[in-house]
Design a protein around this motif. Structure first.
Motif, PDB file in Angstrom:
ATOM      1  N   GLY A   1     -16.526 -27.520   1.704  1.00  0.00           N
ATOM      2  CA  GLY A   1     -16.486 -26.510   0.746  1.00  0.00           C
ATOM      3  C   GLY A   1     -15.177 -26.856  -0.238  1.00  0.00           C
ATOM      4  O   GLY A   1     -15.418 -26.733  -1.688  1.00  0.00           O
ATOM      5  N   GLU A   2     -14.125 -27.443   0.134  1.00  0.00           N
ATOM      6  CA  GLU A   2     -12.910 -27.886  -0.587  1.00  0.00           C
ATOM      7  C   GLU A   2     -13.645 -28.906  -1.495  1.00  0.00           C
ATOM      8  O   GLU A   2     -12.979 -28.949  -2.611  1.00  0.00           O
ATOM      9  CB  GLU A   2     -11.966 -28.328   0.491  1.00  0.00           C
ATOM     10  CG  GLU A   2     -11.225 -27.446   1.217  1.00  0.00           C
ATOM     11  CD  GLU A   2     -10.308 -27.949   2.182  1.00  0.00           C
ATOM     12  OE1 GLU A   2     -10.148 -29.287   1.902  1.00  0.00           O
ATOM     13  OE2 GLU A   2      -9.779 -27.263   2.868  1.00  0.00           O
ATOM     14  N   LEU A   3     -14.340 -29.545  -1.434  1.00  0.00           N
ATOM     15  CA  LEU A   3     -14.811 -30.719  -2.204  1.00  0.00           C
ATOM     16  C   LEU A   3     -15.844 -30.271  -3.034  1.00  0.00           C
ATOM     17  O   LEU A   3     -16.265 -31.131  -4.193  1.00  0.00           O
ATOM     18  CB  LEU A   3     -15.453 -32.060  -1.218  1.00  0.00           C
ATOM     19  CG  LEU A   3     -14.134 -32.661  -0.360  1.00  0.00           C
ATOM     20  CD1 LEU A   3     -14.898 -33.919   0.316  1.00  0.00           C
ATOM     21  CD2 LEU A   3     -13.198 -33.179  -1.206  1.00  0.00           C
ATOM     22  N   GLY A   4     -16.447 -29.249  -2.709  1.00  0.00           N
ATOM     23  CA  GLY A   4     -17.589 -28.640  -3.738  1.00  0.00           C
ATOM     24  C   GLY A   4     -18.874 -29.454  -3.340  1.00  0.00           C
ATOM     25  O   GLY A   4     -19.909 -29.322  -4.197  1.00  0.00           O
ATOM     26  N   ILE A   5     -18.901 -29.806  -2.187  1.00  0.00           N
ATOM     27  CA  ILE A   5     -20.310 -30.410  -1.711  1.00  0.00           C
ATOM     28  C   ILE A   5     -21.109 -28.940  -1.303  1.00  0.00           C
ATOM     29  O   ILE A   5     -20.754 -28.333  -0.310  1.00  0.00           O
ATOM     30  CB  ILE A   5     -20.090 -31.317  -0.410  1.00  0.00           C
ATOM     31  CG1 ILE A   5     -19.240 -32.620  -1.145  1.00  0.00           C
ATOM     32  CG2 ILE A   5     -21.340 -31.771  -0.005  1.00  0.00           C
ATOM     33  CD1 ILE A   5     -19.042 -33.419  -0.097  1.00  0.00           C
ATOM     34  N   GLN A   6     -22.233 -28.816  -1.552  1.00  0.00           N
ATOM     35  CA  GLN A   6     -23.104 -27.721  -1.380  1.00  0.00           C
ATOM     36  C   GLN A   6     -24.440 -28.056  -0.784  1.00  0.00           C
ATOM     37  O   GLN A   6     -25.350 -27.202  -0.675  1.00  0.00           O
ATOM     38  CB  GLN A   6     -23.091 -26.913  -2.706  1.00  0.00           C
ATOM     39  CG  GLN A   6     -22.058 -26.291  -3.200  1.00  0.00           C
ATOM     40  CD  GLN A   6     -22.212 -25.529  -4.419  1.00  0.00           C
ATOM     41  OE1 GLN A   6     -23.119 -25.843  -5.094  1.00  0.00           O
ATOM     42  NE2 GLN A   6     -21.653 -24.339  -4.421  1.00  0.00           N
TER      43      GLN A   6
ATOM     44  N   PRO B   1     -19.531 -46.821  20.210  1.00  0.00           N
ATOM     45  CA  PRO B   1     -18.217 -46.870  21.006  1.00  0.00           C
ATOM     46  C   PRO B   1     -18.249 -45.373  21.636  1.00  0.00           C
ATOM     47  O   PRO B   1     -18.659 -44.364  21.648  1.00  0.00           O
ATOM     48  CB  PRO B   1     -17.231 -46.724  19.838  1.00  0.00           C
ATOM     49  CG  PRO B   1     -18.093 -46.284  18.521  1.00  0.00           C
ATOM     50  CD  PRO B   1     -19.511 -46.641  18.966  1.00  0.00           C
ATOM     51  N   HIS B   2     -17.324 -45.699  23.012  1.00  0.00           N
ATOM     52  CA  HIS B   2     -17.162 -44.573  23.835  1.00  0.00           C
ATOM     53  C   HIS B   2     -16.420 -43.270  23.192  1.00  0.00           C
ATOM     54  O   HIS B   2     -16.870 -42.146  23.380  1.00  0.00           O
ATOM     55  CB  HIS B   2     -16.333 -44.914  25.097  1.00  0.00           C
ATOM     56  CG  HIS B   2     -16.052 -43.712  25.990  1.00  0.00           C
ATOM     57  ND1 HIS B   2     -17.041 -43.237  26.784  1.00  0.00           N
ATOM     58  CD2 HIS B   2     -14.951 -43.369  26.348  1.00  0.00           C
ATOM     59  CE1 HIS B   2     -16.634 -42.314  27.515  1.00  0.00           C
ATOM     60  NE2 HIS B   2     -15.139 -42.197  27.169  1.00  0.00           N
ATOM     61  N   LYS B   3     -15.713 -43.597  22.047  1.00  0.00           N
ATOM     62  CA  LYS B   3     -14.871 -42.405  21.660  1.00  0.00           C
ATOM     63  C   LYS B   3     -14.687 -42.570  20.138  1.00  0.00           C
ATOM     64  O   LYS B   3     -14.794 -44.063  19.743  1.00  0.00           O
ATOM     65  CB  LYS B   3     -13.529 -42.230  22.512  1.00  0.00           C
ATOM     66  CG  LYS B   3     -12.675 -40.768  21.989  1.00  0.00           C
ATOM     67  CD  LYS B   3     -11.492 -40.991  23.067  1.00  0.00           C
ATOM     68  CE  LYS B   3     -11.186 -39.604  23.063  1.00  0.00           C
ATOM     69  NZ  LYS B   3      -9.981 -39.274  23.770  1.00  0.00           N
ATOM     70  N   THR B   4     -14.702 -41.670  19.443  1.00  0.00           N
ATOM     71  CA  THR B   4     -14.485 -41.650  18.143  1.00  0.00           C
ATOM     72  C   THR B   4     -12.969 -41.989  17.867  1.00  0.00           C
ATOM     73  O   THR B   4     -12.232 -41.641  18.500  1.00  0.00           O
ATOM     74  CB  THR B   4     -14.888 -40.479  17.300  1.00  0.00           C
ATOM     75  OG1 THR B   4     -14.172 -39.390  18.033  1.00  0.00           O
ATOM     76  CG2 THR B   4     -16.415 -39.957  17.467  1.00  0.00           C
ATOM     77  N   THR B   5     -12.913 -42.635  16.696  1.00  0.00           N
ATOM     78  CA  THR B   5     -11.534 -43.020  16.489  1.00  0.00           C
ATOM     79  C   THR B   5     -10.813 -42.383  15.310  1.00  0.00           C
ATOM     80  O   THR B   5     -11.547 -41.289  14.550  1.00  0.00           O
ATOM     81  CB  THR B   5     -11.389 -44.623  16.013  1.00  0.00           C
ATOM     82  OG1 THR B   5     -12.362 -44.793  14.812  1.00  0.00           O
ATOM     83  CG2 THR B   5     -11.922 -45.423  16.930  1.00  0.00           C
ATOM     84  N   THR B   6      -9.540 -42.390  14.930  1.00  0.00           N
ATOM     85  CA  THR B   6      -8.704 -41.852  14.110  1.00  0.00           C
ATOM     86  C   THR B   6      -8.250 -42.508  12.788  1.00  0.00           C
ATOM     87  O   THR B   6      -7.935 -43.738  13.363  1.00  0.00           O
ATOM     88  CB  THR B   6      -7.644 -41.024  14.426  1.00  0.00           C
ATOM     89  OG1 THR B   6      -8.038 -40.227  15.648  1.00  0.00           O
ATOM     90  CG2 THR B   6      -7.003 -40.217  13.672  1.00  0.00           C
ATOM     91  N   SER B   7      -8.479 -42.232  11.712  1.00  0.00           N
ATOM     92  CA  SER B   7      -8.137 -43.288  10.657  1.00  0.00           C
ATOM     93  C   SER B   7      -7.116 -42.389   9.641  1.00  0.00           C
ATOM     94  O   SER B   7      -7.596 -41.321   9.408  1.00  0.00           O
ATOM     95  CB  SER B   7      -9.338 -43.701   9.787  1.00  0.00           C
ATOM     96  OG  SER B   7      -9.028 -44.661   8.973  1.00  0.00           O
ATOM     97  N   GLY B   8      -6.284 -43.133   9.171  1.00  0.00           N
ATOM     98  CA  GLY B   8      -5.346 -42.647   8.087  1.00  0.00           C
ATOM     99  C   GLY B   8      -6.271 -42.861   6.640  1.00  0.00           C
ATOM    100  O   GLY B   8      -5.606 -42.299   5.658  1.00  0.00           O
ATOM    101  N   ALA B   9      -7.249 -43.517   6.518  1.00  0.00           N
ATOM    102  CA  ALA B   9      -7.906 -43.616   5.382  1.00  0.00           C
ATOM    103  C   ALA B   9      -8.667 -42.336   4.861  1.00  0.00           C
ATOM    104  O   ALA B   9      -8.758 -41.440   5.827  1.00  0.00           O
ATOM    105  CB  ALA B   9      -9.286 -44.634   5.822  1.00  0.00           C
ATOM    106  N   ALA B  10      -8.806 -42.301   3.847  1.00  0.00           N
ATOM    107  CA  ALA B  10      -9.071 -40.934   3.065  1.00  0.00           C
ATOM    108  C   ALA B  10     -10.185 -41.132   1.963  1.00  0.00           C
ATOM    109  O   ALA B  10     -10.634 -41.949   1.513  1.00  0.00           O
ATOM    110  CB  ALA B  10      -7.780 -40.353   2.450  1.00  0.00           C
ATOM    111  N   LEU B  11     -10.748 -40.025   1.936  1.00  0.00           N
ATOM    112  CA  LEU B  11     -11.650 -39.728   0.940  1.00  0.00           C
ATOM    113  C   LEU B  11     -11.198 -38.816  -0.276  1.00  0.00           C
ATOM    114  O   LEU B  11     -10.373 -37.874  -0.155  1.00  0.00           O
ATOM    115  CB  LEU B  11     -12.987 -38.958   1.608  1.00  0.00           C
ATOM    116  CG  LEU B  11     -13.753 -38.177   0.655  1.00  0.00           C
ATOM    117  CD1 LEU B  11     -14.618 -38.955  -0.230  1.00  0.00           C
ATOM    118  CD2 LEU B  11     -14.703 -37.375   1.428  1.00  0.00           C
ATOM    119  N   CYS B  12     -11.360 -39.202  -1.593  1.00  0.00           N
ATOM    120  CA  CYS B  12     -10.960 -38.502  -2.714  1.00  0.00           C
ATOM    121  C   CYS B  12     -11.582 -37.136  -2.783  1.00  0.00           C
ATOM    122  O   CYS B  12     -12.746 -36.748  -2.668  1.00  0.00           O
ATOM    123  CB  CYS B  12     -11.417 -39.300  -3.761  1.00  0.00           C
ATOM    124  SG  CYS B  12     -11.168 -38.240  -5.217  1.00  0.00           S
ATOM    125  N   ALA B  13     -10.713 -35.982  -2.921  1.00  0.00           N
ATOM    126  CA  ALA B  13     -11.032 -34.620  -3.074  1.00  0.00           C
ATOM    127  C   ALA B  13     -11.711 -34.575  -4.322  1.00  0.00           C
ATOM    128  O   ALA B  13     -10.816 -33.929  -5.212  1.00  0.00           O
ATOM    129  CB  ALA B  13     -10.094 -33.612  -2.870  1.00  0.00           C
TER     130      ALA B  13
END
Length: 489
Positions: free
Chosen positions: A204-209, A24-36
């Protein structure tokens, strides 16, 4: 420390290929979320800034169920897909490159079910990692983020030789970008770097290293794992989605609810794993017959006791002293239902342990055995002949009778007999407890004792109801006989 994570992948030797996907020409915004929630994730080791630990946690350590926005991160796949794979990767990480092959396969295999959201996690020890991320973002200004990503992955060796910036320029021409626009976008590094930094801070907030790390509807997958690992995680996510759909949960809420369900399942699995590990480490219950001779220190507030705790302790053992308040609380909680019997188990490596045991027996002859025991525990650091004499005075004992008993061979034999009973029952350290024939080792927490006592009260009451003719002493002996018989001993 940030790591580049290796998984076992069947396509390690396969040449990188361009995915047959639309960009796609442009990335989109979503209100979907990932668990912290990702402090400790599953499996996989690889190249690291410091040696990676070989210890693998049994399950993820989930944080609170706060949902964070996915923002304007690059996407692939159906924007309305029920399954969202969030990827944290470094473009210089070889294991991220390997995992890319699997992700392409998944997007082709699940065209309606899966959406990919990409997050940058350039690793500090990979010098071209951040410049490569900048190149991808600059290409994204012309809708070519994914062609640049795939090209950079396929050109990691070249990137290492001439640098990511030079490699990016060559690749921009190769994939047909407007080179002047690409150069202009790349020159605006402040804006591009801000996007990358947001991803780094989120990791960093999610602890992913380490890279690559994936979160599939809240479920973590760490490293370039085999295709079947991803398939299984997707299948679980689809099952949760179908369940939520059947329950009438609105489509706009299903992703967040799916993440919450994944957290609940992870917590249950973690708890189950902990319980299984604890059971595996806990030896099978040991049952022994332990007589009560009547000349021990005995706390028996009534004649209708249902449970007998026989304690084997050394008066110079600090762990035995710690058990004193726990036993006091148990006496108060269970009252007449509980009999406590104290047997001596002096330890040879404790210089004054046997002397202290004889002192308690000698004081017991004058009705002050419990008082002498408690006084010795309270002043263990001073234990020796001088303290024993001092305590005898403080307890207002007949000193001549006390001194004679202290030296009496019969007193020493009583201490030795109790110790031999403990040895015969399998006692090897102090404190040890035998609760209605069940051997328990160590100064356990109050509730650990209470759980066993509650169980034994139920057993004793049931047997008493069947045999009302049995008094408490006979009931105690019968309970142990039945337990030993059922255990085949």
């Amino acid at each position: 420390m940030l790591r580049c994570l290796q998984g076992v992948h069947p396509m390690i030797e396969k040449k990188m290929r361009m995915p047959t996907l639309s960009y796609p020409h442009k990335t989109t915004t979503s209100g979907a979320a990932l668990c912290a929630a990702l402090v400790a994730i599953l499996l996989a080791v690889g190249c690291a800034a410091t040696p990676a630990t070989t210890e693998t946690p049994a399950a993820p350590a989930w944080q609170q169920s706060e949902l964070v926005p996915l923002g304007e991160s690059p996407r692939q796949g159906n924007p309305h897909a029920p399954v969202v794979i969030v990827e944290f990767s470094s473009l210089q990480c070889p294991y991220s490159a390997r995992a890319r092959q699997t992700i392409v396969e998944l997007l082709e295999a699940y065209p309606q079910e899966v959406q990919l959201v990409y997050k940058h996690l350039p690793l500090p020890f990979q010098q071209e990692s951040r410049p490569a991320a900048l190149a991808a973002e600059a290409a994204g200004e012309q809708g070519a983020f994914w062609p640049m990503v795939d090209s950079l992955y396929a050109s990691q060796r070249t990137m290492g030789e001439i640098g990511a910036e030079a490699a990016g320029k060559e690749l921009a021409a190769r994939i047909g970008l407007d080179e002047q626009r690409y150069a202009a976008a790349l020159a605006n590094q402040i804006a591009l770097d801000a996007r990358i930094q947001r991803d780094v801070e989120l990791a960093g907030e999610l602890g992913i290293q380490g890279t690559p790390t994936f979160v599939i509807n809240g479920e973590p997958v760490r490293g370039a794992q085999p295709r079947e690992v991803f398939d299984a995680a997707i299948a679980r996510a689809l099952e949760r989605h179908a369940l939520l759909e059947a329950e009438g949960v609105p489509a706009s809420e299903r992703y967040a609810r799916s993440v919450e369900l994944a957290q609940i399942q992870a917590r249950e699995q973690a708890e189950q794993a902990r319980e299984e590990a604890a059971r595996a480490q806990q030896p099978a219950p040991q049952f022994v017959a332990m007589p009560v001779d009547g000349d021990e220190l005995i706390h028996q507030p009534g004649d209708d006791f249902l449970v007998t705790i026989v304690e084997f302790s050394s008066l110079q053992c600090p762990f035995c002293a710690r058990a004193v308040p726990t036993l006091a609380q148990l006496k108060e909680r269970y009252g007449e239902k509980l009999r406590v019997v104290f047997k001596h188990f002096p330890l040879g490596f404790q210089e004054h342990s046997e002397l202290a045991a004889r002192a308690v027996v000698a004081a017991q002859e004058q009705g002050k055995g419990w008082e002498m025991r408690d006084a010795i525990y309270a002043r263990q650091g001073e234990l020796g002949p001088e303290l024993i004499e001092k305590l005898a005075n403080e307890l207002q004992l007949d000193l001549a009778a006390f001194t004679a008993a202290l030296q009496d061979e019969a007193v020493a034999e009583r201490v030795s007999r109790q110790q031999e009973q403990g040895l015969s029952a399998g006692v090897r350290g102090t404190p040890s407890f035998i609760i209605n024939g069940r051997l328990i080792v160590g100064a356990q927490p109050l509730e650990a004792f209470a759980a066993i006592i509650d169980d034994e009260i139920a057993r004793a009451q049931a047997l008493s109801d069947q045999h009302p003719e049995l008094d408490s002493e006979a009931l105690y002996e019968r309970l142990i006989e039945d337990r030993l018989a059922s255990a085949g001993e």
